[in-house]
Design an enzyme around this catalytic site. Structure first.
Site, PDB file in Angstrom:
ATOM      1  N   ASP A 149       0.837  -1.203   0.000  1.00  0.00           N
ATOM      2  CA  ASP A 149       0.000   0.000   0.000  1.00  0.00           C
ATOM      3  C   ASP A 149       0.873   1.255   0.000  1.00  0.00           C
ATOM      4  O   ASP A 149       1.941   1.249  -0.634  1.00  0.00           O
ATOM      5  CB  ASP A 149      -0.914  -0.069   1.246  1.00  0.00           C
ATOM      6  CG  ASP A 149      -2.257   0.606   1.038  1.00  0.00           C
ATOM      7  OD1 ASP A 149      -2.243   1.820   0.805  1.00  0.00           O
ATOM      8  OD2 ASP A 149      -3.298  -0.059   1.109  1.00  0.00           O
TER       9      ASP A 149
ATOM     10  N   SER B  18     -11.042  -0.852  -0.961  1.00  0.00           N
ATOM     11  CA  SER B  18      -9.772  -0.841  -0.216  1.00  0.00           C
ATOM     12  C   SER B  18      -9.985  -1.141   1.246  1.00  0.00           C
ATOM     13  O   SER B  18      -9.110  -1.716   1.903  1.00  0.00           O
ATOM     14  CB  SER B  18      -9.118   0.540  -0.302  1.00  0.00           C
ATOM     15  OG  SER B  18      -8.352   0.683  -1.453  1.00  0.00           O
TER      16      SER B  18
ATOM     17  N   HIS C 222      -3.682   6.101   3.383  1.00  0.00           N
ATOM     18  CA  HIS C 222      -4.397   4.901   2.937  1.00  0.00           C
ATOM     19  C   HIS C 222      -3.798   3.626   3.539  1.00  0.00           C
ATOM     20  O   HIS C 222      -4.519   2.754   4.034  1.00  0.00           O
ATOM     21  CB  HIS C 222      -4.341   4.881   1.401  1.00  0.00           C
ATOM     22  CG  HIS C 222      -5.219   3.857   0.758  1.00  0.00           C
ATOM     23  ND1 HIS C 222      -4.819   2.548   0.572  1.00  0.00           N
ATOM     24  CD2 HIS C 222      -6.457   3.938   0.215  1.00  0.00           C
ATOM     25  CE1 HIS C 222      -5.786   1.883  -0.055  1.00  0.00           C
ATOM     26  NE2 HIS C 222      -6.793   2.705  -0.276  1.00  0.00           N
TER      27      HIS C 222
END
Lengths: 673, 91
Positions: free
Chosen positions: A34, A448, A107
């Site tokens: 990620d 996600s 994220h």
């Protein structure tokens, strides 16, 4: 994650069997491929954790903002891969991003804590979703592999992360990135994931956010778990009250100073609305509230209605804020449907669906200078126990599988709408540079967020059942998934409000407690995947590109078709060309008894409408644990009454369920004409 | 044709490494340089032409090269596949 463990049935006192039997995943390592990680976050503390698993061979790379001692017994490894990115995009701008595993986006920190964040209390985002935050496998170890940069996530770096993760000894790979769908032999993620799967690693990937349109699902290789997103029984209502008395449903997690109680503000539509008194500016750019498109004189002190699309939802709020607007209503267009996402806006703002957006635009369009449109936003905070839930998120990518329709995708759904999880201290919750606010947790939506839920649950299953293969773990998650919501109806599609189908939710919504004890699993070996690829008519060279195995397809092709991969769902595709009254196919499946000993399973069939589905034999008598037995499913489908238009399709679904009275092993059966 | 350089991911049969090369990386570098133009035609890069080498999830490497060189490399002994890189986005 202040709600999802409870929503998934993981929270109980004493701890659930799944968490207890797996010791909360403490011997497992989950790789998060990620944007990196924020190592000092409370979600990644290592108090009470035992030594790092002895099999761990990874490293803790250091760099700016990420000193060598950043790793601990929780965050056991961290690496970054930027060479592929920089080979294409040039040397990175080190004032905007850092050459280390540090997460400067947010994220990766968010997804990592969903999979395996520790218990943290109190947790909330600007006062919303207050509670104890916890990842799915709170004692599992994390390894962060940073591959996503300002310019995107480059295949060569993603593969470097897969390669390192396999060498480092991880147990689960969580990959919340996606892109275009190409044949498996040209898909670097599919190639990397195959190698990981062959090494016994479960690979969980996001299905993509291209929904609600069909054929949008990504990461579709059968050796990966493809995860779509659903809602939970929690909502953040922020409704729009109009001057004409109407109230429009909206959602928001705005947490700053509220609008004045009882005051009605002038409403203005940012886009062109010729003849109306209240148009902020002309043109498409203004309707979307793109940067610099709003006329401050037209919006100052007003609540501005912006259309969804092009720029980010939070960025629109920033544009309105800078132009002097006092609030914003973000309205879906017809293609967005009724799907709503709650955002941490920088000004009082809410999101409304397409129908409400139409009403709002009409109301504003009918206003005059003498009688302007007015309204306000009523922020109601956090609501729990919402019905119906789960609902398939509008954005969640939909099947069928564009590469191999014989394999139903997405595989299943998990919570991915309005998920609270860890957030770095250096990034504002709106995710835009001008946002100077700081929050320890943030609420985000996307597949996600759904993917790491499955990654964490897969770690729990693997900890509890160390001998299970990646395919068996995926099978357990899929065959025990449910399709009924908390109103006891079939799950609905958020975008339309009507009943969802298998191309929306795959096998259904994950039910980890049932997955712990699935009774039977569909297992798959690497050789089975070779046969599957043979039956896709891939060349030997193409198959070797994926599997590094010499492929002799003669036997495989004699054995049947691609749909005979021992997958926990069955998908038949017929060409309805009007030449045949009925069409037939069959599937061969083998199930392995993991229920503990002797058991007799009987099949029940729910045939897709217009089809006859038969199972042979109808009873499977297992004498011991680990025993494998096979069965055949025959599907006979009547051709549609009318010849179908080219390019059109018709889909019907049913299921085969094996039950021994204690377990129910559900296998979706999909027929597409 | 030649075309602009881009990144390709190359999958190899690890066992096919000629014994003349002490490591797989040496083999990969030589293969890229040969594909680029007879052992010296490729653009020189600090650290060589390779971006990453892979040896655990699969055997191979990534490198910048022209589409023509990639096509030539795809025909080289021991090369199983040459895949153009794609850019993915967070979901």
């Amino acid at each position: 994650t202040t709600r999802s463990p409870r929503f998934l049935g993981l929270l109980s006192s004493p701890p659930s069997a799944l968490l207890a039997d797996s010791d909360f995943g403490s011997d497992l390592v989950i790789a998060i491929i990620d944007t990196g990680i924020s190592p000092t976050h409370r979600s990644f503390h290592d108090r009470g954790l035992g030594p790092v698993p002895s099999k761990w061979r990874g490293v803790c790379s250091s760099g700016p903002g990420f000193p060598p001692n950043s790793c601990n017994r929780k965050l056991v490894g961290a690496r970054f891969f930027s060479a592929g990115y920089e080979a294409t995009s040039g040397r990175m701008n080190e004032t905007a991003e850092v050459r280390s595993p540090l997460d400067t986006d947010g994220h990766g920190t968010h997804t990592a804590s969903i999979a395996a964040g520790r218990y943290v209390f109190p947790a909330s985002t600007l006062g919303y979703a207050r509670g104890v935050a916890a990842g799915m496998a709170p004692k599992a170890r994390l390894a962060a592999y940073k591959v996503c940069w300002v310019g995107g996530c480059f295949d060569s770096d993603i593969l470097a992360a897969f390669d390192a993760a396999v060498a480092d000894g991880v147990d689960v790979v969580s990959l919340s990135v996606g892109g275009v769908v190409v044949p498996y032999y040209l898909d670097a993620i599919a190639i990397g994931a195959f190698g990981a799967t062959e090494a016994g690693i479960v690979v969980s990937a996001s299905a993509g956010n291209g929904g609600p349109g069909g054929l949008t699902v990504t990461n579709v290789a059968p050796w990966m778990a493809t995860v779509g997103a659903g809602s939970m029984d929690r909502a953040f209502p922020a409704n729009v009250q109009l001057g004409n008395g109407q109230v429009l449903d909206g959602v928001s997690v705005y947490g700053g100073p509220a609008l004045q109680s009882g005051k009605m503000y002038e409403l203005v539509y940012a886009g062109a609305s010729s003849g109306a008194a209240s148009s902020a500016a002309d043109g498409y750019s203004a309707s979307m509230c793109l940067d610099g498109s709003l006329d401050p004189a037209a919006v100052r002190g007003k609540i501005v209605v912006c259309d969804r699309g092009v720029n980010s939802r939070a960025a629109k709020g920033d544009v309105v804020h800078r132009a002097g607007g006092i609030g914003m209503v973000l309205a879906n267009g017809v293609f967005d449907g009724e799907g709503l996402v709650a955002d941490c806006h920088v000004l009082p703002a809410t999101a409304v669906g397409a129908a409400a957006g139409d009403k709002l635009r009409k109301y504003i369009g009918s206003s005059t200078r003498q009688a302007p449109a007015t309204g306000t936003i009523l922020f109601e905070g956090t609501h729990l126990g919402v019905h119906p839930a789960p609902v398939v998120a509008a954005f969640s990518a939909r099947g069928p599988n564009p590469q191999s329709p014989e394999i139903l995708k997405p595989d299943l759904i998990a919570p991915g709408l309005n998920i609270l999880a860890a957030w770095p201290s250096g990034v504002g919750p709106a995710g835009i540079p001008s946002d100077g606010r700081r929050t320890e947790f943030n609420i985000l939506s996307g597949t996600s967020m759904a993917c790491p839920h499955i990654s964490g649950l897969a770690a729990l299953l693997k900890a509890a059942h160390p001998t299970w293969s990646p395919a068996a773990i995926k099978s357990a998650l899929m065959t025990t998934a449910y399709i009924k919501d908390n109103s006891n109806g079939t799950m609905v599609d958020e975008s339309t409000g009507v009943v969802a189908d298998v191309f929306d939710f795959g096998a259904g919504h994950v039910d980890p407690m049932r997955a712990m004890d699935p009774g039977l699993v569909y297992d798959i070996t690497p050789v089975d995947y070779v046969n599957f690829l043979c039956n896709l008519n891939y060349t030997e060279q193409n198959i070797r590109a994926i599997t590094r195995r010499p492929a002799d397809c003669r036997g495989a092709r004699r054995a049947g078709h691609a749909g005979n991969l021992n997958y926990p769902s069955m998908s038949a595709t017929f060409a309805a060309d009007g030449t045949r009254a009925t069409m037939k196919t069959h599937f061969i499946r083998t199930v392995t008894n993991v229920g503990g000993g002797r058991a007799v399973y009987r099949a029940t069939v729910r045939s897709p409408e217009g089809c006859a589905v038969t199972v042979q034999p109808r009873q499977l008598a297992f004498r011991r644990d680990g025993q494998k037995l096979s069965f055949t499913v025959r599907v006979e489908a009547a051709a549609p009454a009318k010849k179908m238009e080219p390019g059109s399709s018709q889909v019907r679904s049913g299921a085969v369920t094996w039950s021994d009275g204690r377990h129910a092993v559900n296998t979706p059966v999909v027929v597409t004409w | 044709g030649g075309g602009e350089e881009r990144t390709f991911i190359v999958r190899v049969d690890a066992d096919a490494k000629p014994s003349a090369f002490p490591t797989h990386a040496h083999w990969y570098e030589a293969a890229v340089m040969a594909a680029e133009g007879g052992g010296g035609g490729g653009e020189w890069r600090e650290g060589g032409p390779l971006i990453h080498t892979y040896s655990a999830a699969f055997h191979g490497f990534s490198a910048r090269m022209s589409p023509a060189a990639a096509a030539a490399l795809a025909e080289a002994p021991g090369v199983a596949a040459v895949v153009p890189e794609r850019v993915r986005q967070l979901a």
